[in-house]
Design an enzyme around this catalytic site. Structure first.
Site, PDB file in Angstrom:
ATOM      1  N   GLN A  94      -2.909 -25.365  52.973  1.00 32.09           N
ATOM      2  CA  GLN A  94      -2.322 -25.384  54.301  1.00 32.09           C
ATOM      3  C   GLN A  94      -3.354 -24.991  55.351  1.00 32.09           C
ATOM      4  OE1 GLN A  94       1.466 -23.618  54.192  1.00 32.09           O
ATOM      5  NE2 GLN A  94       1.901 -23.827  56.372  1.00 32.09           N
ATOM      6  N   SER A 100      -4.876 -22.310  47.401  1.00 33.13           N
ATOM      7  CA  SER A 100      -3.490 -21.929  47.740  1.00 33.13           C
ATOM      8  C   SER A 100      -2.534 -23.055  47.371  1.00 33.13           C
ATOM      9  CB  SER A 100      -3.400 -21.555  49.224  1.00 33.13           C
ATOM     10  OG  SER A 100      -2.154 -21.002  49.541  1.00 33.13           O
ATOM     11  N   LEU A 101      -1.873 -23.668  48.361  1.00 30.58           N
ATOM     12  CA  LEU A 101      -0.979 -24.796  48.093  1.00 30.58           C
ATOM     13  C   LEU A 101      -1.676 -25.887  47.287  1.00 30.58           C
ATOM     14  CD1 LEU A 101      -0.377 -27.884  49.524  1.00 30.58           C
ATOM     15  CD2 LEU A 101       1.447 -26.634  48.396  1.00 30.58           C
ATOM     16  N   ARG A 112       8.795 -23.870  47.237  1.00 32.61           N
ATOM     17  CA  ARG A 112       7.765 -22.896  47.627  1.00 32.61           C
ATOM     18  C   ARG A 112       7.684 -22.770  49.142  1.00 32.61           C
ATOM     19  NH1 ARG A 112       2.167 -22.726  48.896  1.00 32.61           N
ATOM     20  NH2 ARG A 112       0.987 -21.066  47.826  1.00 32.61           N
ATOM     21  N   HIS A 136      -0.041 -14.948  51.183  1.00 33.47           N
ATOM     22  CA  HIS A 136      -0.812 -14.266  50.134  1.00 33.47           C
ATOM     23  C   HIS A 136      -0.857 -12.749  50.292  1.00 33.47           C
ATOM     24  CE1 HIS A 136      -2.008 -17.981  48.242  1.00 33.47           C
ATOM     25  NE2 HIS A 136      -2.356 -18.458  49.413  1.00 33.47           N
ATOM     26  N   GLN A 177       0.253 -16.286  42.570  1.00 26.98           N
ATOM     27  CA  GLN A 177      -0.591 -16.759  43.667  1.00 26.98           C
ATOM     28  C   GLN A 177       0.077 -16.665  45.033  1.00 26.98           C
ATOM     29  OE1 GLN A 177       0.411 -20.425  45.476  1.00 26.98           O
ATOM     30  NE2 GLN A 177      -1.257 -21.187  44.253  1.00 26.98           N
TER      31      GLN A 177
END
Length: 312
Positions: free
Chosen positions: A10, A93-94, A118, A202, A251
């Site tokens: 993202q 991440s994503l 998510r 996060h 994560q």
């Protein structure tokens, strides 16, 4: 030859990403069309036309980047099949979901459902605990950690993305993050950059989203990956379907160890990296981590052709 596949997260999104590939490659068109059909709304229109303020919303951004990245990957695999490449993958991440989908841990439609869930969980957690993320450039890790601790004052501000030497992302409540930024500048930070995200990702503020994701993942039966994927939460290779679920839970509210992930890929013999998805954020980070490694990116037809030619 080992090839490192990198999938962006993202913040890399932009209106119009993937449109050229959709118009020129049936494999890419099939991914976008299947996503629209499965989701029941016109995600493709949001991806191709925006507006940016809608595309930036977490529940759309994450799906948009996942779909675009997977469409680009499918075209790349078709065009590079004769090269018989040996892959190791990582996603920021994503982007980790894009990496696991590429490695066939779950199907496109399963990935859509997971990424949608998510995004919803993270959006909900961000509404309950508003915040932001800022990249701090040019400050030593230990000093930034001390600043985060001393500036919290009952709020949350944590180091959450260890992206490259000299670049660490902090995440937390707006007031605490702003204070850390001010102190970091006073202590010699070269630059600070507000990230194009809608919450304190996060960080420990995402704990509730992590719990919801754990329950969601229980509904799915994964497959072992077709090629190794490096996980964000520990920068280690994930090769077991059950362990992958545990790592996808961690994560969400744990740091992204990106610099270590790239380092471990290099130790595993990766000499060339390909960023698959919108933008070149990860390619830029790679140059800061190891300038000696070749890198390509794939986000449109021209970059695809350049990558195939470079690999050949």
């Amino acid at each position: 030859m080992k090839i490192g596949l990198l999938f962006p997260g993202q913040g890399s999104q932009y209106a119009g990403m993937g449109k050229e590939m959709y118009e020129n490659f049936p494999e890419a068109k099939a991914v976008f069309d299947q996503a629209n059909e499965h989701l029941g709304f016109d995600l493709k229109k949001i991806i191709f036309e925006g507006p940016e303020e809608v595309l930036r919303q977490t529940q759309y951004t994450q799906l948009a980047i996942f779909v675009t990245s997977l469409a680009l990957f499918r075209v790349f695999i078709l065009k590079s099949e004769i090269l018989n490449l040996n892959y190791v993958a990582a996603g920021h991440s994503l982007g980790e979901y894009s990496a696991f989908a590429a490695a066939e841990v779950f199907t496109l439609t399963e990935g859509l459902d997971l990424v949608k869930a998510r995004g919803q969980f993270i959006a909900k957690a961000s509404e309950q605990n508003p915040g932001t993320m800022v990249a701090v450039i040019g400050l030593e890790k230990g000093l930034l950690e001390q600043i985060c601790i001393s500036s919290k004052n009952g709020s949350v501000c944590e180091m959450v993305n260890f992206n490259s030497p000299g670049q660490i992302v902090i995440s937390g409540n707006m007031e605490a993050v702003n204070k850390v930024v001010d102190v970091a500048k006073a202590k010699g930070a070269m630059k600070t950059v507000m990230l194009n995200v809608s919450g304190p990702f996060h960080s420990s503020l995402m704990a509730e989203a992590s719990l919801m994701m754990e329950n969601e993942l229980k509904k799915y039966s994964f497959s072992d990956p077709k090629f190794p994927v490096i996980s964000n939460c520990d920068a280690k290779t994930a090769t077991n379907k059950d362990v992958i679920k545990e790592k996808l839970v961690k994560q969400i509210n744990n740091p992204v160890y990106w610099e270590d992930s790239i380092g471990n890929m290099i130790k595993n013999g990766v000499g060339t990296f390909i960023e698959i998805g919108p933008g070149r954020v990860l390619s830029g980070l790679l140059k800061r981590i190891d300038k000696t490694k070749r890198s390509f990116n794939i986000e449109d037809q021209a970059s695809l052709e350049k990558t195939i030619k470079g690999l050949a």
